[in-house]
Design an enzyme around this catalytic site. Sequence first.
Site, PDB file in Angstrom:
ATOM      1  N   CYS A  35       0.902  -1.259   0.008  1.00  0.00           N
ATOM      2  CA  CYS A  35      -0.184   0.142   0.161  1.00  0.00           C
ATOM      3  C   CYS A  35       0.748   1.270   0.076  1.00  0.00           C
ATOM      4  O   CYS A  35       2.079   1.190   0.528  1.00  0.00           O
ATOM      5  CB  CYS A  35      -0.980   0.016   1.078  1.00  0.00           C
ATOM      6  SG  CYS A  35      -2.091  -1.372   1.468  1.00  0.00           S
TER       7      CYS A  35
ATOM      8  N   ARG B  26       3.537   0.136  -5.235  1.00  0.00           N
ATOM      9  CA  ARG B  26       3.234  -0.518  -4.066  1.00  0.00           C
ATOM     10  C   ARG B  26       2.035  -1.282  -3.900  1.00  0.00           C
ATOM     11  O   ARG B  26       1.684  -2.036  -3.016  1.00  0.00           O
ATOM     12  CB  ARG B  26       3.315   0.552  -3.098  1.00  0.00           C
ATOM     13  CG  ARG B  26       4.540   1.258  -2.969  1.00  0.00           C
ATOM     14  CD  ARG B  26       4.565   2.132  -1.645  1.00  0.00           C
ATOM     15  NE  ARG B  26       4.547   1.605  -0.503  1.00  0.00           N
ATOM     16  CZ  ARG B  26       5.732   1.483   0.221  1.00  0.00           C
ATOM     17  NH1 ARG B  26       6.790   1.752  -0.154  1.00  0.00           N
ATOM     18  NH2 ARG B  26       5.753   0.825   1.286  1.00  0.00           N
TER      19      ARG B  26
ATOM     20  N   TRP C 116      -2.804  -2.459  -1.536  1.00  0.00           N
ATOM     21  CA  TRP C 116      -2.458  -3.934  -2.033  1.00  0.00           C
ATOM     22  C   TRP C 116      -3.389  -4.778  -1.053  1.00  0.00           C
ATOM     23  O   TRP C 116      -2.974  -4.792   0.363  1.00  0.00           O
ATOM     24  CB  TRP C 116      -1.169  -4.385  -1.900  1.00  0.00           C
ATOM     25  CG  TRP C 116      -0.810  -5.585  -2.136  1.00  0.00           C
ATOM     26  CD1 TRP C 116      -0.640  -5.927  -3.475  1.00  0.00           C
ATOM     27  CD2 TRP C 116      -0.537  -6.688  -1.475  1.00  0.00           C
ATOM     28  NE1 TRP C 116      -0.234  -7.441  -3.725  1.00  0.00           N
ATOM     29  CE2 TRP C 116      -0.308  -7.768  -2.249  1.00  0.00           C
ATOM     30  CE3 TRP C 116      -0.494  -6.842  -0.141  1.00  0.00           C
ATOM     31  CZ2 TRP C 116      -0.046  -9.059  -1.743  1.00  0.00           C
ATOM     32  CZ3 TRP C 116      -0.269  -8.211   0.462  1.00  0.00           C
ATOM     33  CH2 TRP C 116       0.037  -9.180  -0.494  1.00  0.00           C
TER      34      TRP C 116
ATOM     35  N   ASN D 147      -0.947   1.527   5.809  1.00  0.00           N
ATOM     36  CA  ASN D 147      -0.019   0.361   5.255  1.00  0.00           C
ATOM     37  C   ASN D 147       0.471  -0.500   6.103  1.00  0.00           C
ATOM     38  O   ASN D 147       0.895   0.193   7.246  1.00  0.00           O
ATOM     39  CB  ASN D 147       0.931   1.221   4.462  1.00  0.00           C
ATOM     40  CG  ASN D 147       2.077   0.261   3.982  1.00  0.00           C
ATOM     41  OD1 ASN D 147       1.739  -0.971   3.673  1.00  0.00           O
ATOM     42  ND2 ASN D 147       3.457   0.659   3.953  1.00  0.00           N
ATOM     43  N   GLY D 148      -0.128  -1.742   5.943  1.00  0.00           N
ATOM     44  CA  GLY D 148       0.473  -2.776   6.990  1.00  0.00           C
ATOM     45  C   GLY D 148      -0.611  -3.736   7.444  1.00  0.00           C
ATOM     46  O   GLY D 148      -1.716  -3.694   6.598  1.00  0.00           O
TER      47      GLY D 148
ATOM     48  N   GLU E  62      14.939 -18.296 -11.230  1.00  0.00           N
ATOM     49  CA  GLU E  62      14.557 -16.715 -11.523  1.00  0.00           C
ATOM     50  C   GLU E  62      13.718 -16.691 -12.957  1.00  0.00           C
ATOM     51  O   GLU E  62      12.565 -15.906 -13.024  1.00  0.00           O
ATOM     52  CB  GLU E  62      15.677 -15.742 -11.753  1.00  0.00           C
ATOM     53  CG  GLU E  62      15.776 -14.471 -12.252  1.00  0.00           C
ATOM     54  CD  GLU E  62      14.793 -13.562 -11.327  1.00  0.00           C
ATOM     55  OE1 GLU E  62      14.656 -14.083 -10.099  1.00  0.00           O
ATOM     56  OE2 GLU E  62      14.406 -12.603 -11.718  1.00  0.00           O
TER      57      GLU E  62
ATOM     58  N   LYS F  10      10.018 -15.149 -13.084  1.00  0.00           N
ATOM     59  CA  LYS F  10       9.474 -14.058 -13.968  1.00  0.00           C
ATOM     60  C   LYS F  10       8.444 -14.368 -14.841  1.00  0.00           C
ATOM     61  O   LYS F  10       7.500 -13.626 -15.053  1.00  0.00           O
ATOM     62  CB  LYS F  10      10.908 -13.576 -15.166  1.00  0.00           C
ATOM     63  CG  LYS F  10      11.891 -12.685 -14.293  1.00  0.00           C
ATOM     64  CD  LYS F  10      11.693 -11.433 -14.155  1.00  0.00           C
ATOM     65  CE  LYS F  10      11.494 -11.177 -12.711  1.00  0.00           C
ATOM     66  NZ  LYS F  10      12.425 -11.087 -11.806  1.00  0.00           N
TER      67      LYS F  10
ATOM     68  N   GLU G  74       5.186 -14.661 -12.696  1.00  0.00           N
ATOM     69  CA  GLU G  74       4.576 -13.314 -12.405  1.00  0.00           C
ATOM     70  C   GLU G  74       4.139 -12.334 -13.288  1.00  0.00           C
ATOM     71  O   GLU G  74       3.299 -11.793 -13.230  1.00  0.00           O
ATOM     72  CB  GLU G  74       5.674 -12.596 -11.361  1.00  0.00           C
ATOM     73  CG  GLU G  74       6.711 -11.957 -11.812  1.00  0.00           C
ATOM     74  CD  GLU G  74       7.572 -10.906 -11.007  1.00  0.00           C
ATOM     75  OE1 GLU G  74       8.965 -10.994 -11.061  1.00  0.00           O
ATOM     76  OE2 GLU G  74       7.138 -10.335  -9.981  1.00  0.00           O
TER      77      GLU G  74
ATOM     78  N   HIS H 285      13.795 -37.270  -9.906  1.00  0.00           N
ATOM     79  CA  HIS H 285      13.536 -37.602  -8.557  1.00  0.00           C
ATOM     80  C   HIS H 285      11.764 -37.065  -8.426  1.00  0.00           C
ATOM     81  O   HIS H 285      11.582 -36.890  -7.173  1.00  0.00           O
ATOM     82  CB  HIS H 285      14.555 -36.745  -7.390  1.00  0.00           C
ATOM     83  CG  HIS H 285      15.810 -37.193  -7.483  1.00  0.00           C
ATOM     84  ND1 HIS H 285      16.158 -38.485  -7.327  1.00  0.00           N
ATOM     85  CD2 HIS H 285      16.943 -36.698  -7.942  1.00  0.00           C
ATOM     86  CE1 HIS H 285      17.404 -38.708  -7.438  1.00  0.00           C
ATOM     87  NE2 HIS H 285      17.783 -37.718  -7.775  1.00  0.00           N
TER      88      HIS H 285
ATOM     89  N   LYS I 101       5.306  -3.845  -6.035  1.00  0.00           N
ATOM     90  CA  LYS I 101       6.649  -3.952  -5.931  1.00  0.00           C
ATOM     91  C   LYS I 101       7.442  -3.921  -4.755  1.00  0.00           C
ATOM     92  O   LYS I 101       8.418  -4.514  -4.726  1.00  0.00           O
ATOM     93  CB  LYS I 101       6.956  -2.336  -6.740  1.00  0.00           C
ATOM     94  CG  LYS I 101       8.576  -2.226  -6.865  1.00  0.00           C
ATOM     95  CD  LYS I 101       9.133  -3.088  -7.897  1.00  0.00           C
ATOM     96  CE  LYS I 101      10.510  -2.972  -8.280  1.00  0.00           C
ATOM     97  NZ  LYS I 101      11.114  -4.065  -9.023  1.00  0.00           N
TER      98      LYS I 101
HETATM   99  C1  AGP Z   1      10.846 -10.153  -8.464  1.00  0.00           C
HETATM  100  O1  AGP Z   1      10.491  -9.920  -9.750  1.00  0.00           O
HETATM  101  C2  AGP Z   1       9.807  -9.869  -7.532  1.00  0.00           C
HETATM  102  N1  AGP Z   1       8.685  -8.815  -7.916  1.00  0.00           N
HETATM  103  C3  AGP Z   1       9.941 -10.106  -6.270  1.00  0.00           C
HETATM  104  O2  AGP Z   1      10.302 -11.306  -5.996  1.00  0.00           O
HETATM  105  C4  AGP Z   1      11.190  -9.308  -5.382  1.00  0.00           C
HETATM  106  O3  AGP Z   1      12.406  -9.517  -5.843  1.00  0.00           O
HETATM  107  C5  AGP Z   1      10.891  -9.402  -3.842  1.00  0.00           C
HETATM  108  O4  AGP Z   1       9.823  -9.095  -3.492  1.00  0.00           O
HETATM  109  C6  AGP Z   1      12.165  -8.663  -2.903  1.00  0.00           C
HETATM  110  O5  AGP Z   1      12.048  -7.383  -3.084  1.00  0.00           O
HETATM  111  P1  AGP Z   1      13.489  -6.522  -2.619  1.00  0.00           P
HETATM  112  O6  AGP Z   1      14.500  -6.786  -3.560  1.00  0.00           O
HETATM  113  O7  AGP Z   1      12.891  -5.015  -2.985  1.00  0.00           O
HETATM  114  O8  AGP Z   1      13.568  -6.617  -1.256  1.00  0.00           O
END
Ligand code: AGP
Length: 605
Positions: free
Chosen positions: A2, A27, A74, A98-99, A478, A482, A485, A501, A600
């Site tokens: 948020c 956010r 959020w 926020n929180g 990774e 990617k 998401e 396995h 983010k």
């Molecule tokens: C990555 O594409 C993500 N959006 C997410 O995994 C991100 O890397 C993670 O939330 C950590 O964020 P930070 O690097 O700001 O701590």
Amino acid sequence: MCGIIGIASNKPVSINIINSLKKLEYRGYDSAGLATLNQNEINEKKCSGRVEELEKILFKNPSDGNLGIGHVRWATHGIPNQINAHPHSSEIVSVVHNGIIENSDELKKNLELKGSKFKSQTDTEVITLLITDELKKNNPVKSVFNTLKQLKGSFALGIIFKSYQNIIIGARRGSPLAVGYSKDENYLGSDSYALKSMTNKISYLDDGDLCVLSKDKIDFYNNEEKKINKKVYTLSDDENISDKGDYKNFMSKEIFEQPITAKNCINEYIDSLKKDINIYNFPVKPEDMNKIVLIGCGTAFHSCLIAKYWFEELTNIEVEIDIASEFRYRKLKFNSKNLYIFVSQSGETADTAAALDICKKNNMKTCSIVNAVESTIARNSDWVLPIHAGPEIGVASTKAFLGQMIVLFILSLKLAKIRKDIDLPSYDKHIKNLKVLPIAIEKCLKTENKVQSMAKEFLDAKGSMFLGRGLSYPIALEGALKLKELSYLHAEGYPAGEMKHGPLALIEEGLPVIVIAPKDKYFEKTLSNMQEVIARGGKILFISDHKKELIDENIRFSIKVPSLDKLLSPILLTVPIQLLAYHVAILKNCDIDKPRNLAKSVTVE
Ligand code: AGP
């Protein structure tokens, strides 16, 4: 998560609130809202969806007032609809939050017993009603302090009061909050980025702090309700570069910026004249270091995993890695000769910040590798190594991941040199390779057309799998993250040797399997694992630094990246997997910079 904004001014504030909310949308973008004070009334407007929607509402029906608060959400408690959108207002007070309030159910029951009526499903509304109750007997500052004492959890708050037309109160416990100073105008914001277009003079609230903003002054109090002073920071100009220019979205800009990101970062840390690395003042003497513990979340955790291979390869130090949300609840054995490294783009990730706090409480030496140097994690660490990537706006982390990898590689190299774990010719060779890395990254970007064709293979896919070994294993993780998401397609990342396995059961005719195989010591082994997939009908998309002719005819597509030192291969192999996720998402018409359900900066647990 948020985003919170508050502005106290001598002129109408709603347009600047909207502009700041647009910056805070990284956010959260489930809903948006604002409340202004005008002619003794709280004027609240809110909607589900994006800030654009709120802007349309204001266009038809403007909100006047020289003081106001705004919010992007959020969702945690309650679905993302208009009623649950913030602010949450009573007749006399309006709150943005926020929180998470962990004891909101209990507080709600008590308030209901006293006759309070709730409109929303949120945890935030208890704050509104508690303050409303307190205001019957106390002034605003006392009312907020009394309310804070009843709250459990982590939060940042922005509050306005119908009967106190010239003040906004901000409070912080756990979630970040900044204030900004300007002439005849002061600001409250979830981060300095939201305030940058209005001011470069910023202070940060610490845990337990409360601030009272009016247009011409800001007072701060600590959790003992005593007035305190705050350091004022001047933000650097380069942090203002947050325009997407000619790019369609921030993510593509950030992917294509990576040669510059790499160059800036390398230039900051490599002294070209001395051919040495500018990293000094280790909080733990490198020669005496017992263990390195690397901690992060999501993509940042993947850079920790890559760094484990580098530290192990280049130094004789023991290395451990952990996901912050797990680390913070484990029974840990601390050692004062350990160095704890926290990796975070935003520097505000709640789990990473909490893991850092635990280390600090146990008197451990801490280092943070961050992009946002004014962030909570940076401010709370003993030692900060910035990645110098500039603002990263796209929710999917790209250039920050690249920057994190470069800093971690440079750090492992410097430690190896100080500890004499590496010979000088090898050290010099690695420095030389780093200098050509930006050009090699540039070449990786040229794979885009091929990757674009490869992306079509995912349109009818039920899922996909990314495989790699050694340094390519974290890149497989990774790649899968990617793709998930951005395109909402199911993807798994696996060490190729693990397939037999269990995960091999998922392979069926036509399933896209991305094999990441640079010509390193694992190459032949990865090819064998690939054959096992081919034998079961998997459709291979191959990414390597090796010549195509040597590779199997069953490979549907192959992408070649430049061949540089094997240790640097993960940095180069990252580029095509970013482009792949990006192009699959474009083909599926997904929102690139704001994928569904995500934000983010993850400032809640
Ligand atoms: C990555 O594409 C993500 N959006 C997410 O995994 C991100 O890397 C993670 O939330 C950590 O964020 P930070 O690097 O700001 O701590």
